[in-house]
Design a protein around this motif. Structure first.
Motif, PDB file in Angstrom:
ATOM      1  N   GLY A  23       0.793  -1.219   0.000  1.00  0.00           N
ATOM      2  CA  GLY A  23       0.000   0.000   0.000  1.00  0.00           C
ATOM      3  C   GLY A  23       0.825   1.269   0.000  1.00  0.00           C
ATOM      4  O   GLY A  23       0.303   2.345  -0.264  1.00  0.00           O
ATOM      5  N   LYS A  24       2.127   1.165   0.292  1.00  0.00           N
ATOM      6  CA  LYS A  24       2.981   2.351   0.276  1.00  0.00           C
ATOM      7  C   LYS A  24       3.316   2.696  -1.174  1.00  0.00           C
ATOM      8  O   LYS A  24       3.748   1.849  -1.940  1.00  0.00           O
ATOM      9  CB  LYS A  24       4.269   2.095   1.049  1.00  0.00           C
ATOM     10  CG  LYS A  24       5.177   3.303   1.072  1.00  0.00           C
ATOM     11  CD  LYS A  24       6.422   3.069   1.867  1.00  0.00           C
ATOM     12  CE  LYS A  24       7.273   4.320   1.819  1.00  0.00           C
ATOM     13  NZ  LYS A  24       8.490   4.182   2.578  1.00  0.00           N
ATOM     14  N   SER A  25       3.096   3.948  -1.542  1.00  0.00           N
ATOM     15  CA  SER A  25       3.401   4.352  -2.912  1.00  0.00           C
ATOM     16  C   SER A  25       4.902   4.608  -3.039  1.00  0.00           C
ATOM     17  O   SER A  25       5.535   5.128  -2.131  1.00  0.00           O
ATOM     18  CB  SER A  25       2.603   5.596  -3.293  1.00  0.00           C
ATOM     19  OG  SER A  25       2.944   6.662  -2.429  1.00  0.00           O
ATOM     20  N   LEU A  26       5.444   4.196  -4.184  1.00  0.00           N
ATOM     21  CA  LEU A  26       6.868   4.347  -4.450  1.00  0.00           C
ATOM     22  C   LEU A  26       7.082   5.103  -5.745  1.00  0.00           C
ATOM     23  O   LEU A  26       6.314   4.963  -6.688  1.00  0.00           O
ATOM     24  CB  LEU A  26       7.534   2.973  -4.572  1.00  0.00           C
ATOM     25  CG  LEU A  26       7.469   2.049  -3.366  1.00  0.00           C
ATOM     26  CD1 LEU A  26       7.998   0.672  -3.739  1.00  0.00           C
ATOM     27  CD2 LEU A  26       8.265   2.625  -2.224  1.00  0.00           C
ATOM     28  N   SER A  27       8.150   5.876  -5.786  1.00  0.00           N
ATOM     29  CA  SER A  27       8.514   6.541  -7.035  1.00  0.00           C
ATOM     30  C   SER A  27       9.210   5.526  -7.942  1.00  0.00           C
ATOM     31  O   SER A  27       9.595   4.440  -7.498  1.00  0.00           O
ATOM     32  CB  SER A  27       9.447   7.712  -6.754  1.00  0.00           C
ATOM     33  OG  SER A  27      10.695   7.233  -6.272  1.00  0.00           O
TER      34      SER A  27
END
Length: 68
Positions: A23-27
């Motif tokens: 669920g953590k957004s990453l670049s």
């Protein structure tokens, strides 16, 4: 290298807690860095506790398009 089992367990626990959670957004840069680092370890599909580390696989060409 020889380490006591309690110390090994402490390092494993810290590694899991500092990992990227679902669920953590990453670049794109973060995703590329994770792929490179996971490619350097012996068993990238599980953490030291046996939890799965790979949830979604994507087309790596999509990441490479940003480099052009």
């Amino acid at each position: 290298m020889c380490r006591p089992s309690r110390l090994r367990a402490m390092f494993a626990s810290r590694a899991c807690r500092k990992s990227v959670m679902i669920g953590k957004s990453l670049s794109n840069k973060d995703m590329k860095q994770l792929i490179v680092h996971m490619g350097e370890i012996d068993q990238p599909w599980n953490c030291p506790h046996g939890r799965p580390t790979i949830r979604h696989l994507i087309n790596l060409d999509l990441l490479m398009k940003d480099d052009v």
